[in-house]
Design an enzyme around this catalytic site. Sequence first.
Site, PDB file in Angstrom:
ATOM      1  N   SER A   1       0.993  -0.985   0.355  1.00 23.73           N
ATOM      2  CA  SER A   1       0.329  -0.086  -0.311  1.00 23.73           C
ATOM      3  C   SER A   1       0.523   1.466  -0.555  1.00 23.73           C
ATOM      4  O   SER A   1       1.495   1.006  -0.616  1.00 23.73           O
ATOM      5  CB  SER A   1      -1.172  -0.197   1.220  1.00 23.73           C
TER       6      SER A   1
ATOM      7  N   ASP B   1      -6.040  -3.428  -2.198  1.00 19.82           N
ATOM      8  CA  ASP B   1      -4.966  -3.192  -1.147  1.00 19.82           C
ATOM      9  C   ASP B   1      -3.847  -4.153  -1.003  1.00 19.82           C
ATOM     10  O   ASP B   1      -4.666  -5.840  -0.601  1.00 19.82           O
ATOM     11  CB  ASP B   1      -5.195  -2.587  -0.329  1.00 19.82           C
TER      12      ASP B   1
END
Length: 729
Positions: free
Chosen positions: A62, A209
């Site tokens: 991320s 993610d």
Amino acid sequence: MRRLLSCLLLCLLPLCVVAAESPRPKIGLVLSGGAARGLAHIGVLKALEEQGIQIDAIAGTSMGAVIGGLYASGYKVDELEKLALGIDWQQALSDAPPRADVPFRRKQDDRDFLVKQKLSFRDDGSLGLPLGVIQGQNLALLLESLLAHASDTRDFDKLPIPFRAVATDIASGEKVVFRKGHLPQVIRASMSIPAVFAPVELDGRLLVDGGMSDNIPLDVAREMGVDIAIVVDIGTPLRTRKQLTTVVDVLNQSITLMTRSNSEEQLATLHPDDVLVQPALASFGVTDFGKAQEMIDAGYRATRILDARLGRLRPAEPVDAELTAARAPGQRTPIITAIKVENDSKVGDDVIRYYIRQHIGEPLDMGRLQTDMGTLYGLDYFEQVQYRVVHKGADNTLVIRARGKRTGTDYLRLGLNLSDDMEGDSAFNIGASYRMNGINRLGAEWLTRVQIGDQQELYSEFYQPLDVGSRYFIAPYAAIESQNVDAILDNDPVAEYRLERYGFGLNVGRQIGNSGEIRLGVGEAWGKADVRIGDQNLPSESFNEGFYELKYSFDSLDNVYFPHAGEDIGLSFREFEPELGSDQRYRQWEFKLDKALSFGPDTYILGGRYGRTLDQANVVTSSFLLGGARQLSGFREDSISGQNVSLARAVYYRRLTPRAYLPLDFPLYAGGSLERGRAWNNDNEFDSGYINAVSIFLGFDTPLGPLNFSYGFNDDDEQAIYMNLGQTF
């Protein structure tokens, strides 16, 4: 002598063997996810560089993949810090391009009192819903611009620092570790928070993610062969029961629970020689991009506390010369030798190529390309418009990838406004528009607008560009409208007419960049005006109109609802001619201007309008309308009519709420206005004289559009309350 040398060699040989068997340990950096909190990674890198620690491998998830990927590709710490503090995060984390880059025709879509959110429909008529609130258009462009120098490095082991990024396959839940690929796209996939950002389709997978499966990718760093890991944990803490007050809180908590679970599994595998850095970030949220410096400082402090442990990892040799060279200035701007378009949308490749102003044989002009991408995306044909630079030998090909909207390119928008004069007389209008995009490869459109209420309207226009850049166009139209117009004698209303008009026409025109348009047209209309309220002995009237029309429009406002800079200018001229079917020969012109100026948090809008009827004509059919919020406040909407009108106004407002850094930003404004205006007829039977008016208002910019509550009064002893959704000034 030979015997002495032999003895020395025998004595030194074990030392050489020990040295050969004990090389410098390979150090890996593990950067976790945490949205805005991930900016603390920059402070960690700053402290590590001051310690002289050389990183041999980086694994990130991320925001950790963002910072790690930039650092691995050659960015220096001071460059990363400057980026974090200088990026317009609200713009980067949205899809809308800056309004200055939006084509003029799309700017005009916001001119009616329509809400800014629109529903999209596919060609089969089904409603198209996106896979995320944010498609990631601007974020992807930002990553491409920052990584243009490394975007064609397919093997991440060949970056100045070997790098890995982690994403999650939303279909299977599997962890996906990227060792190769298109670096900006890989990083974009790694940070696709479910439901917030649309997933990234890559190699047949739908990716979200990486924190969902591996928020602290320590195991990935181990697979890269590191001996010692420096692990940075910036994970979001769980909220308490009292802090869970909204559906958004519950959604965030659900994501945090998943990421903390896999994070704790990874932290349990730490070795005694590994170093764990946990910056004090409890007071920072995942959207606190405005506190970048504080979070960077927190990461720096948390790392310097560990100086004693980290000092043992400092190498005796200097930093890798290859890494130093990669971070030298002038390494990130390739010379473009060709441009290629990849397109699966409704418009032709030549339309897309027209908007790309990059010159062949010159360095990549990042600023101009960003503007061009915004203009293309603003056409509303594309789900995303991205670019990449493909390097092959001495050639650098700029590839423009335009992906058609899967949710459809036909759009429905709705709107509403209400007003009440506090004396029992109210006005309301409900409107809707439907726009069909991409009817042919040049980008033809069919716009239909309908409105019911005090002003009724049905308007339909077919807009056909005549060239690939939509510079020249032709636009036939048909219109039906109905509205109330007061008949005034000696400054007193004696009747209210209901005016109905039917017409059609044809415009040809030219767009002037992204901010202007000029149209020349011819039209014909006919209708009638019947007494609705008042003296029923007054005659009804029927009429025919035929006219030439010239219109010029200019719009450089940075925001159509609550602008802070720019101008909005309109100039129109009509000449009614009997040879075109008009009952009377007369001329009319109107000029409108709004200029926005900001000084810190304070914004002023200065402007007004002036309309004239130059010859004798039927009063009811040739009147301009005034009245309403900031249009001589205190009067009902369009309750003043005259063949000539003038209005000057100064509007002030100030934002009361802090700025947010996600599209879910709900600014609240408070302000007021001073106005002075007049309406009069050519026959001298009506002249309102100059009227002074004042208004105060609260404006709330909601996801649907701006919601305004206003109270206005004037020195003609009139006052009114207004509520407008979608229309501001």
